[in-house]
Design a protein around this motif. Sequence first.
Motif, PDB file in Angstrom:
ATOM      1  N   THR A 151       3.711   0.780  -7.665  1.00  0.00           N
ATOM      2  CA  THR A 151       3.655  -0.612  -7.239  1.00  0.00           C
ATOM      3  C   THR A 151       4.894  -0.980  -6.428  1.00  0.00           C
ATOM      4  O   THR A 151       4.808  -1.701  -5.438  1.00  0.00           O
ATOM      5  CB  THR A 151       3.523  -1.563  -8.448  1.00  0.00           C
ATOM      6  N   TYR A 152       6.041  -0.447  -6.833  1.00  0.00           N
ATOM      7  CA  TYR A 152       7.287  -0.733  -6.120  1.00  0.00           C
ATOM      8  C   TYR A 152       7.247  -0.125  -4.726  1.00  0.00           C
ATOM      9  O   TYR A 152       7.598  -0.776  -3.736  1.00  0.00           O
ATOM     10  CB  TYR A 152       8.472  -0.202  -6.926  1.00  0.00           C
ATOM     11  N   GLY A 153       6.814   1.138  -4.638  1.00  0.00           N
ATOM     12  CA  GLY A 153       6.689   1.797  -3.337  1.00  0.00           C
ATOM     13  C   GLY A 153       5.710   1.065  -2.431  1.00  0.00           C
ATOM     14  O   GLY A 153       5.952   0.900  -1.232  1.00  0.00           O
ATOM     15  N   TRP A 154       4.599   0.615  -3.013  1.00  0.00           N
ATOM     16  CA  TRP A 154       3.627  -0.150  -2.251  1.00  0.00           C
ATOM     17  C   TRP A 154       4.271  -1.419  -1.690  1.00  0.00           C
ATOM     18  O   TRP A 154       4.132  -1.726  -0.506  1.00  0.00           O
ATOM     19  CB  TRP A 154       2.425  -0.515  -3.135  1.00  0.00           C
ATOM     20  N   ALA A 155       4.965  -2.167  -2.530  1.00  0.00           N
ATOM     21  CA  ALA A 155       5.559  -3.430  -2.097  1.00  0.00           C
ATOM     22  C   ALA A 155       6.605  -3.217  -1.006  1.00  0.00           C
ATOM     23  O   ALA A 155       6.718  -4.028  -0.079  1.00  0.00           O
ATOM     24  CB  ALA A 155       6.173  -4.168  -3.285  1.00  0.00           C
ATOM     25  N   LEU A 156       7.358  -2.120  -1.098  1.00  0.00           N
ATOM     26  CA  LEU A 156       8.364  -1.833  -0.070  1.00  0.00           C
ATOM     27  C   LEU A 156       7.733  -1.651   1.304  1.00  0.00           C
ATOM     28  O   LEU A 156       8.321  -2.029   2.325  1.00  0.00           O
ATOM     29  CB  LEU A 156       9.155  -0.576  -0.431  1.00  0.00           C
ATOM     30  N   SER A 157       6.545  -1.065   1.351  1.00  0.00           N
ATOM     31  CA  SER A 157       5.926  -0.764   2.645  1.00  0.00           C
ATOM     32  C   SER A 157       4.848  -1.775   3.056  1.00  0.00           C
ATOM     33  O   SER A 157       4.349  -1.715   4.174  1.00  0.00           O
ATOM     34  CB  SER A 157       5.323   0.642   2.617  1.00  0.00           C
ATOM     35  N   PHE A 158       4.502  -2.720   2.178  1.00  0.00           N
ATOM     36  CA  PHE A 158       3.433  -3.676   2.483  1.00  0.00           C
ATOM     37  C   PHE A 158       3.958  -4.744   3.446  1.00  0.00           C
ATOM     38  O   PHE A 158       5.043  -5.285   3.243  1.00  0.00           O
ATOM     39  CB  PHE A 158       2.934  -4.313   1.181  1.00  0.00           C
ATOM     40  N   ASN A 159       3.180  -5.040   4.482  1.00  0.00           N
ATOM     41  CA  ASN A 159       3.627  -5.996   5.505  1.00  0.00           C
ATOM     42  C   ASN A 159       2.760  -7.237   5.608  1.00  0.00           C
ATOM     43  O   ASN A 159       2.880  -7.972   6.576  1.00  0.00           O
ATOM     44  CB  ASN A 159       3.659  -5.310   6.879  1.00  0.00           C
ATOM     45  N   GLU A 160       1.898  -7.476   4.633  1.00  0.00           N
ATOM     46  CA  GLU A 160       0.955  -8.587   4.760  1.00  0.00           C
ATOM     47  C   GLU A 160       1.103  -9.635   3.650  1.00  0.00           C
ATOM     48  O   GLU A 160       0.154 -10.341   3.338  1.00  0.00           O
ATOM     49  CB  GLU A 160      -0.467  -8.036   4.788  1.00  0.00           C
ATOM     50  N   PHE A 161       2.283  -9.733   3.061  1.00  0.00           N
ATOM     51  CA  PHE A 161       2.501 -10.763   2.050  1.00  0.00           C
ATOM     52  C   PHE A 161       2.410 -12.150   2.684  1.00  0.00           C
ATOM     53  O   PHE A 161       2.834 -12.351   3.821  1.00  0.00           O
ATOM     54  CB  PHE A 161       3.888 -10.628   1.406  1.00  0.00           C
TER      55      PHE A 161
END
Length: 179
Positions: free
Chosen positions: A34-44
């Motif tokens: 989940t942490y890795g996902w959040a680091l790379s997610f650009n659509e928040f």
Amino acid sequence: MRDHPECVHGMVVAMHDTPQREKWATGQGATESTYGWALSFNEFTPGEETDWEEMRLSSSLYGYCRSRLMALYGSRHDDTTFPARNAIATYAAAHPAPAGSSGWFLPGENELATLCFGAPANFATSESLYYYTQLSMLKEINPQIDKAAGDMLTGKYCSSSELSTTHVWRVNLAPPAMA
């Protein structure tokens, strides 16, 4: 602090375990950090971005932030559930946390280590006062839980801290099997 500026900082242990052990995650969340996902997610959304930045800056080792991250991840992944987190929500419905607290959440690695060993570090070093086999804090906490008619801490407990995409940091407090 942002979410609960008036709360007293400390840890509270539930007096009763959930009736059954739960999986940490299902679906894509069981194979992706989940942490890795959040680091790379650009659509928040702007609100999610503010929450993520607060979580990221607060430290990944604190359970409150990690539990919030699990909720954020789940809101973006329909195939993912976090049964361990859901069990805590069920517990909270039956046993509300005091007003002014952050509510119930899965402990982070440091919180679980402190609860069991007395310190968040040096529990793997045999020369340390907090060496994991001594369970120094647990030896103080379990008698108090027993006096209050709670379930003493024994068995396996997971934290909200991911070690890899398929493992979370956990402790096994079960007595060793006799050979």
